[in-house]
Enzyme design. Structure first.
Site, PDB file in Angstrom:
ATOM      1  N   ASP A 136      37.450  46.460  36.565  1.00 10.69           N
ATOM      2  CA  ASP A 136      37.137  45.567  37.693  1.00 10.69           C
ATOM      3  C   ASP A 136      35.762  45.860  38.310  1.00 10.69           C
ATOM      4  O   ASP A 136      35.026  44.934  38.667  1.00 10.69           O
ATOM      5  CB  ASP A 136      38.217  45.675  38.783  1.00 10.69           C
ATOM      6  CG  ASP A 136      39.447  44.827  38.469  1.00 10.69           C
ATOM      7  OD1 ASP A 136      39.323  43.874  37.676  1.00 10.69           O
ATOM      8  OD2 ASP A 136      40.522  45.123  39.023  1.00 10.69           O
ATOM      9  N   LYS A 146      49.206  47.690  38.885  1.00  9.91           N
ATOM     10  CA  LYS A 146      48.028  48.504  38.548  1.00  9.91           C
ATOM     11  C   LYS A 146      48.249  50.001  38.800  1.00  9.91           C
ATOM     12  O   LYS A 146      47.736  50.842  38.066  1.00  9.91           O
ATOM     13  CB  LYS A 146      46.793  48.007  39.307  1.00  9.91           C
ATOM     14  CG  LYS A 146      46.275  46.661  38.773  1.00  9.91           C
ATOM     15  CD  LYS A 146      44.990  46.227  39.463  1.00  9.91           C
ATOM     16  CE  LYS A 146      44.527  44.877  38.939  1.00  9.91           C
ATOM     17  NZ  LYS A 146      43.289  44.395  39.568  1.00  9.91           N
TER      18      LYS A 146
HETATM   19  P1  NAP Z   1      45.539  43.854  48.391  1.00  6.84           P
HETATM   20  O1  NAP Z   1      45.538  45.224  47.814  1.00  6.84           O
HETATM   21  O2  NAP Z   1      46.848  43.224  48.776  1.00  6.84           O
HETATM   22  O3  NAP Z   1      44.566  43.874  49.693  1.00  6.84           O
HETATM   23  C1  NAP Z   1      44.463  42.739  50.493  1.00  6.84           C
HETATM   24  C2  NAP Z   1      43.396  42.972  51.565  1.00  6.84           C
HETATM   25  O4  NAP Z   1      43.199  41.731  52.236  1.00  6.84           O
HETATM   26  C3  NAP Z   1      43.777  43.995  52.642  1.00  6.84           C
HETATM   27  O5  NAP Z   1      42.625  44.728  52.984  1.00  6.84           O
HETATM   28  C4  NAP Z   1      44.237  43.109  53.812  1.00  6.84           C
HETATM   29  O6  NAP Z   1      44.019  43.698  55.079  1.00  6.84           O
HETATM   30  C5  NAP Z   1      43.286  41.934  53.652  1.00  6.84           C
HETATM   31  N1  NAP Z   1      43.777  40.695  54.247  1.00  6.84           N
HETATM   32  C6  NAP Z   1      44.809  39.931  53.848  1.00  6.84           C
HETATM   33  N2  NAP Z   1      44.905  38.831  54.610  1.00  6.84           N
HETATM   34  C7  NAP Z   1      43.906  38.884  55.520  1.00  6.84           C
HETATM   35  C8  NAP Z   1      43.467  38.039  56.588  1.00  6.84           C
HETATM   36  N3  NAP Z   1      44.098  36.891  56.869  1.00  6.84           N
HETATM   37  N4  NAP Z   1      42.383  38.409  57.298  1.00  6.84           N
HETATM   38  C9  NAP Z   1      41.733  39.557  57.034  1.00  6.84           C
HETATM   39  N5  NAP Z   1      42.097  40.418  56.043  1.00  6.84           N
HETATM   40  C10 NAP Z   1      43.175  40.079  55.297  1.00  6.84           C
HETATM   41  O7  NAP Z   1      44.864  42.795  47.411  1.00  6.84           O
HETATM   42  P2  NAP Z   1      43.812  43.109  46.232  1.00  6.84           P
HETATM   43  O8  NAP Z   1      44.545  43.395  44.978  1.00  6.84           O
HETATM   44  O9  NAP Z   1      42.831  44.089  46.748  1.00  6.84           O
HETATM   45  O10 NAP Z   1      43.138  41.657  46.032  1.00  6.84           O
HETATM   46  C11 NAP Z   1      42.268  41.122  47.019  1.00  6.84           C
HETATM   47  C12 NAP Z   1      41.683  39.802  46.521  1.00  6.84           C
HETATM   48  O11 NAP Z   1      40.813  40.035  45.426  1.00  6.84           O
HETATM   49  C13 NAP Z   1      42.730  38.802  46.030  1.00  6.84           C
HETATM   50  O12 NAP Z   1      42.378  37.525  46.497  1.00  6.84           O
HETATM   51  C14 NAP Z   1      42.605  38.867  44.532  1.00  6.84           C
HETATM   52  O13 NAP Z   1      42.959  37.656  43.889  1.00  6.84           O
HETATM   53  C15 NAP Z   1      41.116  39.133  44.378  1.00  6.84           C
HETATM   54  N6  NAP Z   1      40.766  39.742  43.096  1.00  6.84           N
HETATM   55  C16 NAP Z   1      39.921  39.046  42.276  1.00  6.84           C
HETATM   56  C17 NAP Z   1      39.535  39.596  41.076  1.00  6.84           C
HETATM   57  C18 NAP Z   1      38.601  38.822  40.186  1.00  6.84           C
HETATM   58  O14 NAP Z   1      38.524  39.135  38.991  1.00  6.84           O
HETATM   59  N7  NAP Z   1      37.864  37.869  40.728  1.00  6.84           N
HETATM   60  C19 NAP Z   1      40.003  40.859  40.677  1.00  6.84           C
HETATM   61  C20 NAP Z   1      40.855  41.551  41.542  1.00  6.84           C
HETATM   62  C21 NAP Z   1      41.236  40.980  42.744  1.00  6.84           C
HETATM   63  P3  NAP Z   1      45.077  44.727  55.729  1.00  6.84           P
HETATM   64  O15 NAP Z   1      44.759  46.066  55.140  1.00  6.84           O
HETATM   65  O16 NAP Z   1      44.812  44.658  57.170  1.00  6.84           O
HETATM   66  O17 NAP Z   1      46.451  44.225  55.339  1.00  6.84           O
END
Ligand code: NAP
Length: 281
Positions: free
Chosen positions: A103, A66
């Site tokens: 999004d 992205k």
């Molecule tokens: P990302 O940039 O990798 O961010 C991940 C976040 O999750 C970080 O804030 C991380 O915290 C936190 N995290 C990971 N494991 C954790 C745990 N065990 N306990 C607490 N916090 C934890 O990922 P992203 O792209 O933002 O995506 C996040 C989620 O949204 C994913 O599951 C993705 O599939 C979903 N998503 C869904 C859609 C949809 O259309 N429904 C669209 C986009 C994304 P730290 O900063 O401390 O590492």
């Protein structure tokens, strides 16, 4: 002539987007194809240029591209500019590449559809996570009229940075805290949005008790695979309104399909059932 489009990511094999766009292509009798494109990080810009030259209408872009898509786009919509991320690249006839982020709009539409447009209006929302999806979630919650968004993140510094960066772009108040503060803030929360990757298939569940939430609160989990996460299950068992992120995935795809194929698709229960079936398989 058949219009090609697709979704670029790494890995991409389990993406639901080909099934989603394929469903609409068939429903509207459009001469188009939509394919999954496994593209490694280092190949992204060369691959995008090749797909543009090959006549693709555009691409959806997912992890880990992205930010690279943001850097490649010559024009950006407001949400892409604010979030620094592009999930939709459009190849224009004049050879230029447009970048959009759908999004935030997708999440706002899905939250409003599931819980009503006023679920967080004038109230406090808690956003779990401070990664890429959390940026879009802040814009969505601000547009739904939240008075305050409390960002709760595992790495505290990241939440504070996010609040500082996005505060100039939203009229609601952004604050940041760690999970240790959650029990204090839970009692005044109208809506909890999980934008962490915890609870996703293959990841450990989110370690969070919803016991202190008011009975009127709602819980939205961006994770859609599995369809029910430990968080939405806990909310359901407490009698709270809760839902996973499938609706957001569908809603963010609506403007992409319209841009690729010239038809704004309708979101139907049949489409949702088809995707739920694919996830359950
Ligand atoms: P990302 O940039 O990798 O961010 C991940 C976040 O999750 C970080 O804030 C991380 O915290 C936190 N995290 C990971 N494991 C954790 C745990 N065990 N306990 C607490 N916090 C934890 O990922 P992203 O792209 O933002 O995506 C996040 C989620 O949204 C994913 O599951 C993705 O599939 C979903 N998503 C869904 C859609 C949809 O259309 N429904 C669209 C986009 C994304 P730290 O900063 O401390 O590492």
């Amino acid at each position: 002539m058949t219009v090609p489009a697709g979704v670029a990511g790494w890995p991409i094999a389990h993406s639901l987007s080909p099934r989603l766009h394929g469903y609409w292509l068939q429903e509207y009798g459009i001469d188009g194809v939509y394919v999954p494109l496994p593209i490694a990080r280092e190949d992204f810009s060369v691959a995008v240029d090749g797909l543009r030259r090959a006549g693709f209408a555009g691409l959806n872009v997912t992890v880990p591209h992205k930010e690279a898509a943001f850097a490649m786009a010559q024009t950006l919509d407001e949400d892409a500019r604010i979030t620094g991320a592009v999930n939709l690249l459009l190849f224009h006839r004049d050879g230029t590449i447009g970048g959009r982020n759908t999004d935030a709009m997708g999440l706002a539409a899905s939250v409003a559809e599931e819980f009503g447009p006023d679920v967080t209006h004038g109230k406090t929302a808690v956003l779990l996570g401070a990664g890429g999806a959390a940026r879009a979630a802040i814009l969505a919650l601000a547009r739904l009229g939240a008075a305050k968004i409390r960002i709760v993140n595992r790495s505290h510094g990241k939440g504070e940075t996010l609040a500082r960066q996005l505060q100039p772009h939203v009229s609601c108040r952004l604050t940041a805290a760690g999970f240790e503060d959650w029990p204090v803030s839970a009692s005044e929360t109208a809506l909890v949005v999980n934008a962490t990757s915890a609870g996703m298939k293959g990841n450990p569940p989110l370690d969070l008790s919803l016991a202190a939430l008011p009975a009127t609160a709602a819980v939205y989990d961006l994770v859609y695979n599995p369809l029910e996460t430990s968080l939405t299950k806990q909310a359901r068992e407490r009698g709270l309104r809760s839902v996973g992120g499938l609706g957001m995935l569908i809603q963010q795809a609506v403007p992409a399909f319209a841009a690729f194929y010239g038809v704004t698709p309708t979101v139907t229960p049949q489409l949702r059932a088809c995707l739920q079936q694919a996830l359950a398989a």
